[in-house]
Design a protein around this motif. Structure first.
Motif, PDB file in Angstrom:
ATOM      1  N   GLY A 172       0.796  -1.214   0.000  1.00 21.26           N
ATOM      2  CA  GLY A 172       0.000   0.000   0.000  1.00 21.26           C
ATOM      3  C   GLY A 172       0.835   1.274   0.000  1.00 21.26           C
ATOM      4  O   GLY A 172       0.287   2.363   0.043  1.00 21.26           O
TER       5      GLY A 172
ATOM      6  N   SER B 110       2.294  11.019  -0.911  1.00 25.09           N
ATOM      7  CA  SER B 110       2.792   9.819  -1.568  1.00 25.09           C
ATOM      8  C   SER B 110       4.260   9.618  -1.217  1.00 25.09           C
ATOM      9  O   SER B 110       5.005  10.570  -0.985  1.00 25.09           O
ATOM     10  CB  SER B 110       2.628   9.951  -3.086  1.00 25.09           C
ATOM     11  OG  SER B 110       3.347   8.945  -3.769  1.00 25.09           O
TER      12      SER B 110
ATOM     13  N   GLU C 299       3.236   0.837 -11.392  1.00 26.29           N
ATOM     14  CA  GLU C 299       1.982   0.183 -11.034  1.00 26.29           C
ATOM     15  C   GLU C 299       2.329  -1.084 -10.274  1.00 26.29           C
ATOM     16  O   GLU C 299       3.152  -1.889 -10.713  1.00 26.29           O
ATOM     17  CB  GLU C 299       1.115  -0.155 -12.233  1.00 26.29           C
ATOM     18  CG  GLU C 299      -0.164  -0.890 -11.794  1.00 26.29           C
ATOM     19  CD  GLU C 299      -1.197  -1.041 -12.878  1.00 26.29           C
ATOM     20  OE1 GLU C 299      -0.883  -0.689 -14.029  1.00 26.29           O
ATOM     21  OE2 GLU C 299      -2.313  -1.505 -12.557  1.00 26.29           O
TER      22      GLU C 299
ATOM     23  N   GLN D 130      -6.098  -5.551  -6.022  1.00 31.47           N
ATOM     24  CA  GLN D 130      -5.481  -4.298  -5.566  1.00 31.47           C
ATOM     25  C   GLN D 130      -4.577  -3.761  -6.668  1.00 31.47           C
ATOM     26  O   GLN D 130      -3.681  -4.458  -7.138  1.00 31.47           O
ATOM     27  CB  GLN D 130      -4.672  -4.516  -4.286  1.00 31.47           C
ATOM     28  CG  GLN D 130      -3.922  -3.275  -3.816  1.00 31.47           C
ATOM     29  CD  GLN D 130      -3.243  -3.478  -2.477  1.00 31.47           C
ATOM     30  OE1 GLN D 130      -3.830  -4.063  -1.569  1.00 31.47           O
ATOM     31  NE2 GLN D 130      -2.019  -2.996  -2.332  1.00 31.47           N
TER      32      GLN D 130
ATOM     33  N   GLN E 289      -2.235  -0.263  -7.521  1.00 29.10           N
ATOM     34  CA  GLN E 289      -1.676   1.016  -7.067  1.00 29.10           C
ATOM     35  C   GLN E 289      -0.773   1.536  -8.176  1.00 29.10           C
ATOM     36  O   GLN E 289       0.159   0.866  -8.600  1.00 29.10           O
ATOM     37  CB  GLN E 289      -0.901   0.831  -5.763  1.00 29.10           C
ATOM     38  CG  GLN E 289      -0.571   2.148  -5.077  1.00 29.10           C
ATOM     39  CD  GLN E 289      -0.245   1.961  -3.604  1.00 29.10           C
ATOM     40  OE1 GLN E 289       0.088   0.861  -3.180  1.00 29.10           O
ATOM     41  NE2 GLN E 289      -0.328   3.014  -2.832  1.00 29.10           N
TER      42      GLN E 289
ATOM     43  N   GLU F  99      -0.968   9.614  -7.211  1.00 29.58           N
ATOM     44  CA  GLU F  99      -1.012   8.189  -6.875  1.00 29.58           C
ATOM     45  C   GLU F  99      -2.455   7.756  -6.676  1.00 29.58           C
ATOM     46  O   GLU F  99      -3.248   8.455  -6.040  1.00 29.58           O
ATOM     47  CB  GLU F  99      -0.213   7.914  -5.600  1.00 29.58           C
ATOM     48  CG  GLU F  99      -0.189   6.462  -5.183  1.00 29.58           C
ATOM     49  CD  GLU F  99       0.703   6.230  -3.977  1.00 29.58           C
ATOM     50  OE1 GLU F  99       0.166   5.892  -2.906  1.00 29.58           O
ATOM     51  OE2 GLU F  99       1.932   6.411  -4.106  1.00 29.58           O
TER      52      GLU F  99
ATOM     53  N   LEU G  27      -4.907   4.283  -5.536  1.00 29.63           N
ATOM     54  CA  LEU G  27      -4.930   2.965  -4.896  1.00 29.63           C
ATOM     55  C   LEU G  27      -6.364   2.453  -4.914  1.00 29.63           C
ATOM     56  O   LEU G  27      -7.253   3.049  -4.295  1.00 29.63           O
ATOM     57  CB  LEU G  27      -4.413   3.047  -3.460  1.00 29.63           C
ATOM     58  CG  LEU G  27      -4.561   1.784  -2.603  1.00 29.63           C
ATOM     59  CD1 LEU G  27      -3.788   0.617  -3.208  1.00 29.63           C
ATOM     60  CD2 LEU G  27      -4.115   2.042  -1.168  1.00 29.63           C
TER      61      LEU G  27
END
Length: 605
Positions: free
Chosen positions: A174, A242, A285, A310, A312, A333, A335
């Motif tokens: 994360g 970020s 990514e 997920q 990101q 960014e 998520l």
């Protein structure tokens, strides 16, 4: 410093006859003013947490000091140059230096030049870089490499620096920089259900919980570039930049100066990146997908692999607008997390009870294929209409057992957006200014354990997982910061800064905006738009639940102003500073509605 009393969220008092407590709204405004003046007779003060100092002494090869030597410090990345003369004892001090890579030169008549080509300076550092000049022509230069001393004798502060390399290259699920702070010496991640854990209904963001040296996770002081970044309603952080925007993270755990005090735990200061004379950027990514996960151990049951997706992604770019003068840095960014939680087991009305509403004799056993039932509850002949409508919201059981007869999963999702931007500008060698802006947007949804039901009141999400506060939660956070440094003389510098943080955080229940209780025939519960939902019901046998919790909403404004005058006199550093923090909090939270008077004639709820 800040004098701010933490205010816990009060629970509303239930009013008799309505079943719903009044909505609590209050504004809390605390004004704090603090000034610090410290003059040390023989040793210098600690550096500011957001900047660093470079100190040293110029001597010849015999160790004799060289006064009036010219010392020049240069920021390698932005070519910001500072020059001063050594004092009578050969000493020099550069203060209010942003974390970066620097070079240092020293020169004096009759001596060869001295140069340290490159060394790094972190926030809170008081780096000693002594210069030793050898006799010879001034056109010659002696180059040396900077070394880190085994023991820092110029500062008593215990500071751990999480470097840019660590934030960029260490694995972070994360990309939450707090995870790196949680593993610094003396730190742990705090309680899993703590107010800043990210698992609470009033803060669905990633964790910001840090317990330092055994202190509660609310006893820290969070800052970004020296600007207050504390959220005081529940004790978490305001904005989260970020990791691409982070130059380093400084964690200080003792000997706090007046300018960064207020904490019994840690001072966590995030230093953001600035642009340089070279363009640099990133693109990335990261993803996780249940297709790549192993099948869970089944324990004899047919448990499907939980869905987990997920993604990101984002990027950053920094560089010069005008070389050696104006620089920029920006990043974005995203998520996205979509997942199904592990299966949950609870108890719902059996198939017998659903087909024979009012008859609760379904305590049965099967022997040799013969099913027999014993009467443990009387048969109810008059069914309350409201109770019947609640009853119909329970799903069909997934197995034939009387208890723990329903296994289901809920679907959760989170969409997080982060953006940072910073511009640095040098008006003149004496005047430096930068501005920074950070934006966070988090949308989280905790799904219903029970499937949706079409009824006379419309489509209803029954919930079934009251303790997890199912429903949507939104967070919008903004922070703006302006910083100005003016050099009157190499020994007298002024820093002024101002910041503003806006935080809106809200958790809404499933079915919010629908007056379901009114449609069921229950008055005085859905009394306005803020209470339009479905009141909670708990089943005494098995613990199954229906309905929703009331919304939790809070809003916080924080204004901050600070000024520090730095005066260097020989080996002594004197700082005079003043700071003002003004907070404005508004919180809305009520207790769960309670029925007053006769209950529906339905024995299990």
């Amino acid at each position: 410093m800040e004098d701010h009393s933490k205010r816990c969220k009060p629970q509303g008092k239930t009013s008799t006859g309505t079943g719903l407590s009044p909505v609590l709204k209050s504004s809390l405004r605390n004004l704090a003013f603090a000034s610090a003046f410290t003059a040390m007779a023989s040793t210098p003060m600690l550096a500011q947490s957001v900047t660093g100092d470079v100190i040293g002494t110029v001597t010849d090869t015999t160790g004799a000091v060289i006064p009036n030597a010219t010392v020049t410090l240069t920021d390698v990345n932005t070519h910001d140059i500072r020059t001063l003369k050594t004092g009578s004892g050969g000493e020099f001090t550069f203060t209010l230096l942003k974390p970066s890579t620097y070079s240092l030169t020293a020169a004096a008549p009759g001596f060869k030049g001295f140069q340290i080509a490159s060394f790094n300076l972190s926030a809170g550092d008081r780096a000693r870089e002594d210069a030793h000049l050898a006799a010879g022509s001034e056109g010659e230069t002696v180059n040396v490499e900077a070394t880190t001393p085994a023991l820092r004798t110029d500062s008593s502060a215990m500071i751990t620096t999480v470097t840019e390399k660590a934030t960029q290259e260490l694995p972070l699920n994360g990309r939450n920089f707090i995870n790196l702070v949680q593993v610094t010496p003396g730190a742990t991640e705090g309680l899993n259900n703590g107010l800043a854990s990210g698992n609470r209904p009033d803060d669905r963001r990633q964790t910001s919980s840090i317990s330092m040296n055994g202190q509660a996770d609310m006893m820290n002081n969070q800052t970004i570039d020296g600007i207050d970044n504390n959220e005081r309603v529940i004790g978490s952080i305001g904005v989260r930049p970020s990791v691409d925007a982070i130059q380093e993270v400084s964690v200080q755990t003792n000997v706090f100066t007046a300018e960064v005090g207020r904490a019994a735990g840690a001072i966590v200061n995030v230093i953001t990146k600035t642009g340089t004379n070279q363009f640099h950027g990133t693109a990335y990514e990261f993803f996780r997908n249940d297709v790549l996960n192993a099948q869970p151990f089944k324990f004899g049951a047919n448990i499907p692999k939980p869905k987990y997706r997920q993604n990101q992604f984002g990027g950053s770019l920094g560089g010069p607008i005008f070389k050696d003068k104006t620089f920029f840095f920006a990043d974005y960014e995203g998520l996205n997390i979509i997942r199904n939680q592990n299966p949950t087991t609870t108890t719902v009305p059996t198939l017998f009870e659903r087909n024979n509403i009012g008859n609760f004799t379904d305590t049965c056993s099967t022997t040799n294929g013969v099913r027999t039932c014993s009467v443990v509850n009387p048969t109810v002949t008059a069914i309350d209409n409201i109770g019947r409508q609640y009853f119909n919201l329970f799903p069909l059981p997934t197995n034939s057992a009387a208890l723990n007869n329903y296994v289901g999963t809920r679907s959760d999702s989170q969409f997080n957006k982060t953006g940072d931007a910073r511009i640095d500008h040098r008006f003149s060698p004496r005047d430096l200014v930068y501005g920074r802006y950070t934006y966070n947007a988090v949308d989280t949804t905790i799904g219903s354990l029970f499937p949706a039901v079409n009824s006379a009141a419309g489509t209803i999400l029954p919930g079934g997982n009251l303790g997890s506060y199912p429903g949507p939660a939104t967070t919008r956070a903004h922070q703006a910061h302006l910083n100005y440094v003016h050099t009157f003389t190499p020994n007298v510098l002024l820093e002024l800064k101002a910041g503003y943080t806006l935080l809106d955080n809200a958790q809404y229940p499933l079915n919010f905006g629908k007056a379901i209780n009114s449609a069921f025939g229950q008055p005085n519960i859905n009394v306005d738009g803020r209470t339009a939902e479905m009141s909670a019901v708990t089943m005494t046998l098995g613990g199954a639940t229906l309905g929703n919790r009331p919304p939790i909403v809070y809003h916080e404004n924080t204004w901050q102003y600070e000024g520090i005058l730095n005066y260097i006199h020989g080996k002594q550093t004197i700082k005079v500073g003043a700071g003002l923090i003004r907070r404005q909090d508004a919180t809305t939270q009520t207790d769960t509605a309670k029925a007053i008077g006769p209950l529906p004639t339905f024995l299990r709820c």
